[in-house]
Design a protein around this motif. Structure first.
Motif, short mmCIF file in Angstrom:
data_model
loop_
_atom_site.label_atom_id
_atom_site.label_comp_id
_atom_site.label_asym_id
_atom_site.label_seq_id
_atom_site.Cartn_x
_atom_site.Cartn_y
_atom_site.Cartn_z
N THR A 104 0.83 -1.20 0.00
CA THR A 104 0.00 0.00 0.00
C THR A 104 0.86 1.25 0.00
OG1 THR A 104 -0.19 -0.15 2.42
CG2 THR A 104 -2.00 -1.04 1.12
N ALA A 105 1.98 1.20 0.70
CA ALA A 105 2.90 2.35 0.71
C ALA A 105 3.49 2.57 -0.68
CB ALA A 105 4.02 2.12 1.73
N LEU A 106 3.87 1.49 -1.34
CA LEU A 106 4.41 1.61 -2.71
C LEU A 106 3.35 2.14 -3.66
CD1 LEU A 106 6.44 -1.74 -2.98
CD2 LEU A 106 7.39 0.58 -2.90
N LEU A 107 2.12 1.67 -3.52
CA LEU A 107 1.03 2.16 -4.37
C LEU A 107 0.80 3.65 -4.16
CD1 LEU A 107 -1.33 1.78 -6.31
CD2 LEU A 107 -2.72 0.98 -4.38
N GLN A 108 0.80 4.08 -2.92
CA GLN A 108 0.61 5.49 -2.63
C GLN A 108 1.70 6.34 -3.28
OE1 GLN A 108 -0.26 6.47 1.46
NE2 GLN A 108 0.61 8.52 1.29
N MET A 109 2.96 5.90 -3.20
CA MET A 109 4.06 6.66 -3.80
C MET A 109 3.93 6.70 -5.32
SD MET A 109 7.47 5.85 -1.51
CE MET A 109 7.28 4.07 -1.41
N CYS A 110 3.51 5.60 -5.92
CA CYS A 110 3.35 5.57 -7.38
C CYS A 110 2.25 6.54 -7.83
CB CYS A 110 3.00 4.15 -7.84
SG CYS A 110 4.36 2.97 -7.75
#
Length: 300
Positions: A104-110
């Motif tokens: 979820t953190a990676l998705l938010q950054m993307c």
């Protein structure tokens, strides 16, 4: 009983660690600032021109633009750093949700990265590589997140419905990053030539509202995992927030900036009326659906 429950929830809320993992990269503080500035931007988009300064386009500068543009940058920086801090904190989470928090953190950054890209396209070869990685990353992380969160686990709160709706809404947004990643500058310039206010549409009506509701949902999930709120509260409040933001931004974009922007999920640019892209563009034309609904209720 209700007073006792509220008191317990407030104690749990105050006990949250706002300055971890690092003082210079505080997950809680960046998240709180992101939610506040995101709410400000979203309400401005809903109010429309004259109430809010679309500082990306001189045609909509009804008020001094620096304030809103500054708020937008604060939002982008805080939302991205919140995702980064969340990724670094994920290893401290319980094993059953550790991978979920990382993705979820990676998705938010993307997603936040593409707010930056749609704010103003910069032709740098390295960024084109990042565009491709981030666009594909959105699809992969949504799929993994949906699988992990909706998979039944003993002792884990059931948040399948709100997360499922959230993942579906986010999946609809993967098309624009993929088109930017593989179409590059030629595609984006063609889009802006065809729809002069599309930059405003992408930023204010698509990716800021999407990342704002996503961050709010993750904050709610944190409160749920800490037993500060109940499953019912999480489901009702955050499903309502997602649905309200999704439908209101879609409908109000067609009221505030119709025809000079589009909500086609696939934008056929440069135009080729014989291609598969053209067929998908016509099939996935949410602008037409939104205008039909608005006409039905007498809003336009």
């Amino acid at each position: 009983m209700a007073t006792k429950s509220l008191k317990k929830s407030m104690q749990g809320f105050r006990a949250l660690s706002w300055w971890t993992p690092f003082t210079v990269l505080p997950h809680g503080i960046t998240g709180l600032i992101g939610i506040i500035t995101g709410a400000y931007i979203v309400q401005g988009a809903l109010l429309g021109p004259g109430k809010f300064s679309y500082s990306l386009s001189s045609n909509y500068k009804k008020e001094p633009a620096w304030m809103d543009y500054t708020v937008l940058w604060i939002y982008v920086v805080c939302a991205f750093n919140n995702g980064l801090a969340g990724y670094l904190l994920a290893n401290k989470a319980p094993g059953r949700v550790r991978d979920v928090f990382k993705f979820t953190a990676l998705l938010q950054m993307c997603l936040v990265y593409f707010i930056y890209r749609f704010m103003g396209f910069t032709e740098i070869p390295l960024l084109h590589v990042v565009d491709i990685v981030a666009a594909i990353g959105i699809l992969i992380t949504i799929g993994i997140m949906f699988y992990n969160v909706t998979l039944p686990r003993k002792g884990q709160p059931n948040i399948t419905l709100p997360v499922g709706i959230g993942c579906f809404a986010l999946a609809l947004l993967a098309g624009y990053p993929l088109q930017l990643a593989f179409g590059g500058k030629e595609w984006y310039e063609c889009v802006l030539d065809t729809y002069p206010m599309q930059q405003v549409g992408f930023v204010y009506y698509v990716y800021v509202p999407a990342t704002f509701t996503f961050a709010a949902m993750l904050f709610g999930a944190t409160l749920l995992m800490r037993k500060i709120i109940s499953e019912a509260f999480f489901g009702v409040v955050f499903v309502s927030l997602i649905l309200f933001t999704l439908f209101s931004t879609v409908l109000l974009q067609e009221i505030h900036i119709p025809f000079v922007s589009t909500q086609k999920l696939v934008i056929n640019c440069p135009a080729d009326n014989t291609s598969l892209i053209f067929a998908l563009s016509e099939l996935l034309d949410t602008s037409t659906l939104a205008r039909s609904f608005l006409h039905f209720i007498g809003a336009i």
